[in-house]
Design an enzyme around this catalytic site. Structure first.
Site, PDB file in Angstrom:
ATOM      1  CG  HIS A 107      73.637  42.882 -34.333  1.00 39.44           C
ATOM      2  ND1 HIS A 107      74.264  43.886 -35.025  1.00 39.44           N
ATOM      3  CD2 HIS A 107      74.322  41.749 -34.638  1.00 39.44           C
ATOM      4  CE1 HIS A 107      75.281  43.394 -35.696  1.00 39.44           C
ATOM      5  NE2 HIS A 107      75.339  42.101 -35.484  1.00 39.44           N
ATOM      6  N   GLY A 176      72.611  50.543 -28.998  1.00 45.63           N
ATOM      7  CA  GLY A 176      71.676  49.613 -28.373  1.00 45.63           C
ATOM      8  C   GLY A 176      72.336  48.686 -27.377  1.00 45.63           C
ATOM      9  CG  ASN A 469      71.685  44.292 -24.470  1.00 49.64           C
ATOM     10  OD1 ASN A 469      72.598  44.457 -23.674  1.00 49.64           O
ATOM     11  ND2 ASN A 469      71.170  45.297 -25.152  1.00 49.64           N
ATOM     12  CE1 TYR A 470      72.307  38.166 -25.795  1.00 54.43           C
ATOM     13  CE2 TYR A 470      71.873  36.770 -23.900  1.00 54.43           C
ATOM     14  CZ  TYR A 470      72.761  37.327 -24.800  1.00 54.43           C
ATOM     15  OH  TYR A 470      74.103  37.038 -24.709  1.00 54.43           O
TER      16      TYR A 470
END
Length: 541
Positions: A107, A176, A469-470
């Protein structure tokens, strides 16, 4: 006879030369494959010559931007099945100077876990997916390839009074997600995922397996929010599970701008971070079409979760947030595990086994994400301008996630994740499209960037903060990725980590001095500057 011996010697010499030439001619990937054990090559290693190579590569690619014919492909994919496979892969990749990309769920918003602009191999962790819950300790050991859905499902099968605070997308991999911070709708009550991780196992650059005790507190600090892929390969995490009520309340109240959504959103900014930490309300503005003519308008969803009973929730909001107009009929009571499906837009009543489902082939969608932190309420006039710009873009929507509660109680230095007190909410910008043409993709990418630029006056500054994370390559990235320029790294590092960046650099320099574990936005090693004084300067000392 002498002539025969000379001829034999000549032939032997020629054989040696040819043999050496053949060895020299071998590519790094051939040396890498030769370095791996026979069982590792035959059982879990895929090269482009394997018929299953494309299937293994694509099944975990969640963003079609990195699934095109021109996207760089790995030289090999190693779908490791035990810890020794990881150790062997790291040792062979390092000895042959081949970059590895570590993928658990696929992702990564910029594809950094499975794409590189230099020759690379993918270390695929999806087979390492066990979840072992210990009810006596209220803990769980979770391997990096386990999805959040599997983690939630396994916890709930053991107890309906325990949970773990992390994301709402249950196909995300633990590796992650946790190493970048990990947050979800329990963060106002319990903080981030990393605030509830008490141990970990990692393969370091030497191929050693380390736990918290053997890796030391500095490295354990760094991998909880600093991104594990800069420091090694995370094998597993030990989670401290948290207590939840047997039933939680969820709701999704939708309001159009014509129904006063702007005023409600403005009030939400003022009170959402101050509400009781049992309550989490996300604001999600979307562009929708209404009427026969398909007029485009903004509709705002107020999606909430409350750890308690409906009666208590209604009393709380009638006092603090009456503008929302929440009714009992808007609320649904369910076990926490069922709420994880609700937050993933699954219909109420969806079987829990859906948490174990993984997309056999990810949706053919192109995506661009960006993030921001808001420290002061956005004025109403600006909110109205935001709605107008969203309608122009059509496909961009946002998620506004409230802070406060436990998030303001944890010091920004306690983990590498620094975005704590002082923030009202976090914004995630999401732009999704399906048209494959490069012109359309460029149009959407440019709109995402212009929208982000428009938001500049209303978000954090000096630095403009971002959430690791973004992943967002626009805020700075090293290319080619095998060369890490400290100045560029400091640019994105200050946005992700603020004052924690320098400590991360120190840890990186200590545990991976040659900077083997690197990617476009990895932590760099420290620059050592030697000052050489000339004789004249020396004379003045």
């Amino acid at each position: 006879m002498d002539t025969i011996w000379k001829l034999c010697f000549l032939m032997a010499t020629l054989t040696i030369v040819l043999s050496n030439s053949t060895t020299t001619a071998k590519s790094p990937i051939q040396h890498f494959i030769n370095c791996l054990s026979h069982s590792l090559v035959s059982e879990v290693t895929y090269t482009p010559n394997n018929t299953s190579f494309s299937t293994i590569l694509n099944i975990k690619i969640q963003n079609k931007r990195f699934k095109t014919a021109t996207t760089p492909k790995p030289l090999a994919i190693i779908t490791v099945k035990d810890d020794s496979h990881v150790q062997e892969t790291v040792k062979c990749a390092k000895s042959n100077n081949i970059q590895i990309r570590i993928r658990s769920g696929g992702h990564d918003y910029e594809g950094c876990s499975y794409v590189s602009d230099v020759p690379f191999v993918i270390l695929d962790m999806f087979h390492l997916n066990s979840v072992d819950v210990n009810l006596q300790e209220s803990t769980a050991w979770v391997e990096s390839g386990a999805t959040l859905g599997k983690i939630y499902y396994t916890i709930a099968k053991k107890s309906n009074k325990l949970a773990f605070p992390s994301g709402v997308c249950f196909t995300v991999g633990a590796g992650g997600h946790f190493s970048g911070g990990g947050y979800g709708n329990l963060m106002r009550k319990f903080g981030l995922s990393i605030d509830n991780i008490i141990d970990a196992k990692i393969v370091d650059v030497k191929g050693n397996i380390l736990d918290r005790k053997s890796m030391g507190e500095d490295l354990f600090w760094a991998i909880r929010g600093g991104g594990g892929a800069s420091f090694g390969v995370i094998l597993s995490w030990k989670l401290q599970l948290v207590p939840v009520t047997p039933q939680v309340i969820v709701f999704d109240v939708k309001r159009y701008v014509s129904e006063g959504a702007t005023d409600i959103v403005y009030k939400w900014q003022l009170i959402a971070p101050k509400l009781h930490k049992d309550l989490f309300i996300r604001v999600q503005p979307n562009v929708v079409q209404i009427g026969q003519e398909g007029k485009k308008v903004v509709q705002v969803s107020f999606i909430g979760q409350f750890l308690g009973k409906i009666e208590r929730l209604l009393v709380l909001l009638s006092k603090k947030f009456p503008e929302l107009g929440l009714n009992k009929s808007d609320c649904f009571s369910m076990p926490w595990i069922n709420s994880t499906l609700f937050w993933h837009d699954k219909p109420i009543g969806t079987p829990l086994e859906a948490l174990l489902d993984e997309p056999k082939d990810p949706q053919p969608l192109y995506k661009k994400y960006k993030s921001d932190y808001v420290k002061k309420p956005i004025p109403k006039e600006a909110i109205e301008s935001i709605w107008k710009l969203m309608i122009e873009g059509e496909d961009l929507f946002m998620q506004w996630n409230p802070y406060g509660g436990r998030m303001k109680e944890i010091l920004p230095s306690e983990t590498p994740f620094p975005h704590r007190a002082g923030n009202l909410f976090l914004i995630l910008y999401i732009n999704i499209w399906s048209n494959e043409s490069s012109e359309v993709s460029e149009l959407h990418m440019n709109f995402s960037r212009s929208f982000y630029e428009f938001m500049t006056p209303y978000v954090s500054n000096s630095p403009r903060e971002a959430f690791l994370n973004y992943r967002d390559a626009d805020i700075g990235a090293n290319h080619p990725s095998n060369v890490t320029r400290f100045g560029i790294a400091k640019t994105y590092g200050s946005k992700f980590f603020k004052g924690n960046f320098e400590r991360l650099v120190s840890v990186k320099t200590k545990v991976d001095p040659e900077n083997f574990f690197r990617y476009e936005q990895s932590i760099p090693t420290k620059i050592i500057v030697k000052v050489i004084l000339n004789d004249q300067n020396k004379s003045h000392m």
